[in-house]
Enzyme design. Sequence first.
Site, PDB file in Angstrom:
ATOM      1  N   PRO A 133      35.812   9.822 -13.521  1.00 33.44           N
ATOM      2  CA  PRO A 133      36.266  11.126 -13.056  1.00 33.44           C
ATOM      3  C   PRO A 133      35.305  11.846 -12.123  1.00 33.44           C
ATOM      4  O   PRO A 133      34.087  11.801 -12.306  1.00 33.44           O
ATOM      5  CB  PRO A 133      36.449  11.923 -14.349  1.00 33.44           C
ATOM      6  CG  PRO A 133      35.685  11.186 -15.386  1.00 33.44           C
ATOM      7  CD  PRO A 133      35.701   9.750 -14.979  1.00 33.44           C
ATOM      8  N   ASN A 134      35.893  12.501 -11.146  1.00 35.98           N
ATOM      9  CA  ASN A 134      35.208  13.372 -10.179  1.00 35.98           C
ATOM     10  C   ASN A 134      34.408  12.629  -9.120  1.00 35.98           C
ATOM     11  O   ASN A 134      33.903  13.247  -8.182  1.00 35.98           O
ATOM     12  CB  ASN A 134      34.322  14.417 -10.888  1.00 35.98           C
ATOM     13  CG  ASN A 134      35.116  15.285 -11.834  1.00 35.98           C
ATOM     14  OD1 ASN A 134      36.113  15.870 -11.414  1.00 35.98           O
ATOM     15  ND2 ASN A 134      34.735  15.341 -13.097  1.00 35.98           N
ATOM     16  N   ARG A 172      30.760  17.517  -4.272  1.00 42.32           N
ATOM     17  CA  ARG A 172      30.250  18.029  -5.549  1.00 42.32           C
ATOM     18  C   ARG A 172      28.735  17.860  -5.647  1.00 42.32           C
ATOM     19  O   ARG A 172      28.183  16.863  -5.191  1.00 42.32           O
ATOM     20  CB  ARG A 172      30.939  17.312  -6.726  1.00 42.32           C
ATOM     21  CG  ARG A 172      30.544  15.858  -6.881  1.00 42.32           C
ATOM     22  CD  ARG A 172      31.282  15.156  -8.006  1.00 42.32           C
ATOM     23  NE  ARG A 172      30.858  15.559  -9.329  1.00 42.32           N
ATOM     24  CZ  ARG A 172      30.652  14.692 -10.338  1.00 42.32           C
ATOM     25  NH1 ARG A 172      30.812  13.389 -10.157  1.00 42.32           N
ATOM     26  NH2 ARG A 172      30.290  15.123 -11.512  1.00 42.32           N
ATOM     27  N   TYR A 208      24.044  14.171  -6.389  1.00 43.58           N
ATOM     28  CA  TYR A 208      24.769  12.977  -5.950  1.00 43.58           C
ATOM     29  C   TYR A 208      24.653  12.676  -4.455  1.00 43.58           C
ATOM     30  O   TYR A 208      25.232  11.704  -3.976  1.00 43.58           O
ATOM     31  CB  TYR A 208      26.251  13.108  -6.345  1.00 43.58           C
ATOM     32  CG  TYR A 208      26.435  13.376  -7.822  1.00 43.58           C
ATOM     33  CD1 TYR A 208      25.958  12.471  -8.770  1.00 43.58           C
ATOM     34  CD2 TYR A 208      27.045  14.543  -8.283  1.00 43.58           C
ATOM     35  CE1 TYR A 208      26.095  12.720 -10.131  1.00 43.58           C
ATOM     36  CE2 TYR A 208      27.193  14.796  -9.636  1.00 43.58           C
ATOM     37  CZ  TYR A 208      26.718  13.890 -10.557  1.00 43.58           C
ATOM     38  OH  TYR A 208      26.848  14.127 -11.890  1.00 43.58           O
ATOM     39  N   ASN A 260      30.784   2.843 -12.875  1.00 40.86           N
ATOM     40  CA  ASN A 260      30.215   4.173 -13.067  1.00 40.86           C
ATOM     41  C   ASN A 260      31.296   4.953 -13.795  1.00 40.86           C
ATOM     42  O   ASN A 260      32.247   5.451 -13.168  1.00 40.86           O
ATOM     43  CB  ASN A 260      29.855   4.824 -11.731  1.00 40.86           C
ATOM     44  CG  ASN A 260      29.202   6.189 -11.930  1.00 40.86           C
ATOM     45  OD1 ASN A 260      29.208   6.735 -13.028  1.00 40.86           O
ATOM     46  ND2 ASN A 260      28.653   6.745 -10.863  1.00 40.86           N
ATOM     47  N   ALA A 308      31.547  10.979 -16.391  1.00 42.90           N
ATOM     48  CA  ALA A 308      31.429  11.756 -17.635  1.00 42.90           C
ATOM     49  C   ALA A 308      31.887  10.964 -18.866  1.00 42.90           C
ATOM     50  O   ALA A 308      31.392  11.185 -19.981  1.00 42.90           O
ATOM     51  CB  ALA A 308      32.234  13.046 -17.508  1.00 42.90           C
ATOM     52  N   GLU A 323      26.277  -1.325 -15.268  1.00 44.93           N
ATOM     53  CA  GLU A 323      26.501   0.125 -15.338  1.00 44.93           C
ATOM     54  C   GLU A 323      25.686   0.803 -14.233  1.00 44.93           C
ATOM     55  O   GLU A 323      24.498   0.510 -14.078  1.00 44.93           O
ATOM     56  CB  GLU A 323      26.035   0.625 -16.716  1.00 44.93           C
ATOM     57  CG  GLU A 323      26.130   2.129 -16.884  1.00 44.93           C
ATOM     58  CD  GLU A 323      25.623   2.598 -18.267  1.00 44.93           C
ATOM     59  OE1 GLU A 323      25.153   1.763 -19.075  1.00 44.93           O
ATOM     60  OE2 GLU A 323      25.688   3.818 -18.512  1.00 44.93           O
ATOM     61  N   HIS A 358      24.715   4.639 -12.383  1.00 43.33           N
ATOM     62  CA  HIS A 358      24.790   6.103 -12.255  1.00 43.33           C
ATOM     63  C   HIS A 358      24.014   6.512 -11.025  1.00 43.33           C
ATOM     64  O   HIS A 358      22.891   6.026 -10.806  1.00 43.33           O
ATOM     65  CB  HIS A 358      24.217   6.803 -13.493  1.00 43.33           C
ATOM     66  CG  HIS A 358      24.995   6.480 -14.718  1.00 43.33           C
ATOM     67  ND1 HIS A 358      26.239   7.000 -14.955  1.00 43.33           N
ATOM     68  CD2 HIS A 358      24.734   5.623 -15.727  1.00 43.33           C
ATOM     69  CE1 HIS A 358      26.711   6.486 -16.082  1.00 43.33           C
ATOM     70  NE2 HIS A 358      25.823   5.643 -16.570  1.00 43.33           N
ATOM     71  N   ARG A 371      18.483  14.611 -17.076  1.00 42.29           N
ATOM     72  CA  ARG A 371      19.431  15.724 -16.967  1.00 42.29           C
ATOM     73  C   ARG A 371      19.709  16.333 -18.347  1.00 42.29           C
ATOM     74  O   ARG A 371      18.934  16.161 -19.271  1.00 42.29           O
ATOM     75  CB  ARG A 371      20.703  15.231 -16.267  1.00 42.29           C
ATOM     76  CG  ARG A 371      20.401  14.714 -14.855  1.00 42.29           C
ATOM     77  CD  ARG A 371      21.648  14.315 -14.115  1.00 42.29           C
ATOM     78  NE  ARG A 371      22.543  15.450 -13.911  1.00 42.29           N
ATOM     79  CZ  ARG A 371      23.787  15.347 -13.442  1.00 42.29           C
ATOM     80  NH1 ARG A 371      24.268  14.155 -13.129  1.00 42.29           N
ATOM     81  NH2 ARG A 371      24.540  16.414 -13.290  1.00 42.29           N
TER      82      ARG A 371
HETATM   83  C1  DQA Z   1      27.208  10.162 -13.165  1.00 42.43           C
HETATM   84  C2  DQA Z   1      26.455  10.957 -14.237  1.00 42.43           C
HETATM   85  C3  DQA Z   1      27.425  11.572 -15.224  1.00 42.43           C
HETATM   86  O1  DQA Z   1      26.713  12.306 -16.219  1.00 42.43           O
HETATM   87  C4  DQA Z   1      28.365  12.536 -14.518  1.00 42.43           C
HETATM   88  O2  DQA Z   1      29.315  13.038 -15.427  1.00 42.43           O
HETATM   89  C5  DQA Z   1      29.011  11.935 -13.331  1.00 42.43           C
HETATM   90  C6  DQA Z   1      28.262  11.018 -12.480  1.00 42.43           C
HETATM   91  C7  DQA Z   1      26.272   9.630 -12.068  1.00 42.43           C
HETATM   92  O3  DQA Z   1      26.718   8.782 -11.310  1.00 42.43           O
HETATM   93  O4  DQA Z   1      25.124  10.056 -11.954  1.00 42.43           O
HETATM   94  O5  DQA Z   1      30.139  12.267 -12.994  1.00 42.43           O
HETATM   95  O6  DQA Z   1      27.814   9.042 -13.779  1.00 42.43           O
END
Ligand code: DQA
Length: 148
Positions: A11-12, A19, A24, A75, A78, A99, A101, A108
Amino acid sequence: MNNKIIIINGPNLNLLGEREQSQYGSITFEKLKEICTNKSKDLDLIIEFMQSNVEGELVNLIQDAINKFDGIIINAAAFTHTSVAIRDALDIFKKPIIEVHISNIYKREEFRQKSLISDIVTGGIFGLGADGYILAIIAMQKLLKNEN
Ligand code: DQA
């Protein structure tokens, strides 16, 4: 040939570039897709690059990947911190999983410092920005060629 991978984004991540640029960076989702596609081509990998904001759709993508792909780069955004369903689906996939990120989740908020999938994936990359995806593609190619 062992060369089909799926990159799954949670998501997002479709809003990359808009964002929280401090976390990011400024790369857009489309640009990220483009650099991943180009790197994969260079390495003779066939990739599918997917994103969903919906937990169940991500579970479906992972389940479908079992018979279609040789590796998963994920990835889960959340859902990394909350989704037992995504963890369980990944656990059924018996091939390499990386995985990724973009941010360093361990630097964080406390709720981000726990990944429900880290202990079942092959390996992970965090905190290196969009480069993390490229590094994951390189590592995946080596895993699939048994060169790691
Ligand atoms: C994320 C880190 C997560 O905590 C966050 O909710 C994201 C992006 C990252 O790529 O750093 O949406 O996965």
